[in-house]
Design a protein around this motif. Structure first.
Motif, short mmCIF file in Angstrom:
data_model
loop_
_atom_site.label_atom_id
_atom_site.label_comp_id
_atom_site.label_asym_id
_atom_site.label_seq_id
_atom_site.Cartn_x
_atom_site.Cartn_y
_atom_site.Cartn_z
N THR A 281 0.84 -1.20 0.00
CA THR A 281 0.00 0.00 0.00
C THR A 281 0.87 1.25 0.00
O THR A 281 0.58 2.21 -0.72
N LEU A 326 -2.53 -11.47 -3.55
CA LEU A 326 -3.93 -11.13 -3.29
C LEU A 326 -4.11 -9.61 -3.19
O LEU A 326 -5.10 -9.06 -3.65
N ARG A 327 -3.11 -8.93 -2.61
CA ARG A 327 -3.18 -7.48 -2.52
C ARG A 327 -3.10 -6.85 -3.91
O ARG A 327 -3.77 -5.87 -4.21
N GLN A 329 -4.07 -8.29 -6.67
CA GLN A 329 -5.36 -8.56 -7.31
C GLN A 329 -6.42 -7.55 -6.86
O GLN A 329 -7.15 -6.97 -7.67
N GLU A 330 -6.46 -7.33 -5.55
CA GLU A 330 -7.44 -6.39 -5.00
C GLU A 330 -7.22 -4.99 -5.55
O GLU A 330 -8.17 -4.29 -5.93
N TYR A 331 -5.94 -4.61 -5.62
CA TYR A 331 -5.60 -3.26 -6.07
C TYR A 331 -6.03 -3.04 -7.53
O TYR A 331 -6.65 -2.04 -7.87
N TYR A 333 -8.25 -4.60 -9.13
CA TYR A 333 -9.70 -4.65 -9.24
C TYR A 333 -10.32 -3.33 -8.77
O TYR A 333 -11.23 -2.79 -9.40
N ASP A 334 -9.80 -2.80 -7.67
CA ASP A 334 -10.38 -1.57 -7.11
C ASP A 334 -10.02 -0.32 -7.92
O ASP A 334 -10.72 0.67 -7.89
N HIS A 368 -6.98 -17.52 -5.18
CA HIS A 368 -7.35 -16.17 -5.65
C HIS A 368 -8.66 -15.69 -5.01
O HIS A 368 -9.46 -16.49 -4.54
N LEU A 369 -8.85 -14.38 -5.06
CA LEU A 369 -10.10 -13.79 -4.55
C LEU A 369 -11.16 -13.83 -5.65
O LEU A 369 -10.83 -14.03 -6.82
N LYS A 371 -12.84 -11.24 -6.55
CA LYS A 371 -12.84 -9.94 -7.24
C LYS A 371 -12.18 -10.01 -8.62
O LYS A 371 -10.95 -10.16 -8.71
N LYS A 373 -12.09 -12.21 -10.77
CA LYS A 373 -11.34 -13.46 -10.92
C LYS A 373 -11.26 -13.93 -12.39
O LYS A 373 -10.18 -14.29 -12.87
#
Length: 404
Positions: A281, A326-327, A329-331, A333-334, A368-369, A371, A373
């Motif tokens: 982050t 995973l972070r 992936q989240e980033y 996606y967001d 994986h998440l 989000k 995917k």
């Protein structure tokens, strides 16, 4: 005429007589009580005498400062404080208040004020009266009849010093949690910022995490002690992240930032997984990203390549590598303009040895998440196939063959 009316002295005597008389007639039949209160609202000035009304319903008469009953007026024995001390009765009482306030919306504020006042008077009540009040308040909080802000009354220093606050809180939280669950309780506390103040239920010399945790765990409220623990570690993580970002913006060397991060892992006993999340982050927040999808990829790869030592230092465990993926992936996606950049970032992290092929495969096959995917798995398909098919002997050259 109007002038004279507003100058009338505040005289709750008649009001009290009417309410007391009505309660004496209805006795223990709480449905009859609710009906009586409903119809009296049309005849009596509830708006003006809200405090008197609630005092009578709770204590049977008007309360003097400190919580003693004023003795100069008729009282009723049909009130919360004389009711049986059990959940069923408290739920029935909660219904009485609920109906009354739903019917006369303007009583809402007066009711919150009343509960806040009653909490300040705890010392003047008997233990059984306190228990009933705590159970009732927990149910009303669960029903959404009260805001969790009323709990700030419990931080009053006299109540804290006497040890009344934590004891009352135990009863109240048990009642609230059994109506809802700890997540719903946590959300209500968070909404008004009370979640971070729970330590204030104890005197200053007892305000330690260990004391807090032991007190509530021993009282059968482990959920509350866990909640406070998570709240504190969240605070620590936010502080840590601010500090690391600050160090980056000041141009402090990676070597020093890494040393600081490792020190914090030891000192604050946070896991490497939490630290890699903080690092990711911080690295991603230290730059203004281009809004154009085609330019942001190039910018991101350059930035991450440069900052990879910071990530590498905190992925010494497989679980940390996975956490980082995973972070990422989240980033992606967001931040919608990063959607197409995901595969390029993972490839880079693999090439500079931040993540291993095991982590990538584990992410791909099971970890994986949800989000985005389908998009991300599709992006990674070729690379994963290549990883799976590469011959043993080619492992050495594998890095040279990946074109970024």
């Amino acid at each position: 005429e109007k002038e004279g009316k507003s100058k009338q002295p505040f005289d709750p005597t008649q009001f009290q007589e009417s309410i007391v008389q009505g309660l004496n007639q209805t006795g223990t039949d709480l449905e009859a009580v609710a009906k009586f209160l409903d119809s009296s609202g049309a005849k009596l000035d509830y708006r003006r005498y809200a405090e008197t009304l609630f005092d009578i319903l709770v204590a049977g008469g008007m309360l003097a400062p400190g919580g003693a009953l004023s003795d100069d007026m008729t009282r009723t024995h049909f009130c919360l404080f004389t009711a049986p001390e059990d959940v069923k009765t408290m739920k029935a009482y909660a219904q009485v208040f609920n109906k009354l306030i739903r019917r006369y919306k303007y009583l809402e504020k007066g009711f919150e004020e009343e509960i806040k006042k009653l909490l300040l008077f705890l010392k003047g009540f008997s233990e059984s009266e306190r228990n009933k009040l705590a159970m009732l308040t927990g149910i009303l909080l669960a029903n959404g009849n009260l805001s969790a802000l009323i709990l700030s009354s419990l931080f009053n220093e006299n109540l804290v010093k006497e040890g009344l606050s934590p004891a009352f809180a135990v009863m109240l939280f048990k009642s609230w949690i059994s109506e809802k669950d700890i997540n719903s309780v946590a959300a209500s506390l968070r909404k008004v910022g009370i979640d971070s103040r729970l330590m204030e239920l104890f005197p200053v010399n007892k305000r330690s995490s260990d004391y807090f945790s032991k007190y509530f765990t021993d009282a059968g409220l482990k959920e509350l002690s866990d909640l406070a623990h998570n709240q504190r570690s969240l605070g620590t993580r936010k502080e840590l992240q601010k500090e690391i970002q600050e160090q980056m913006s000041q141009g402090i060397s990676f070597k020093e930032i890494i040393a600081y991060g490792r020190e914090e892992i030891k000192k604050s006993s946070i896991s490497e997984q939490k630290m890699i999340g903080i690092m990711w982050t911080s690295v991603m927040s230290s730059v203004e990203w281009n809004k154009k999808e085609e330019l942001v990829t190039e910018q991101a790869i350059k930035h991450l390549k440069q900052h990879s030592p910071l990530l590498k230092a905190f992925t010494t465990q497989g679980l940390s590598e996975l956490t980082l993926l995973l972070r990422v992936q989240e980033y992606c996606y967001d931040n919608i303009h990063f959607m197409k950049t995901f595969q390029k970032i993972v490839l880079l992290l693999y090439k500079v040895n931040v993540v291993s092929e095991e982590a990538v495969l584990k992410w791909y096959t099971e970890a994986h998440l949800a989000k985005g995917k389908s998009v991300f798995l599709e992006q990674m398909k070729k690379f994963v196939e290549w990883l799976k098919n590469a011959e043993e002997g080619e492992y050495r050259h594998k890095h040279d063959r990946i074109q970024i």
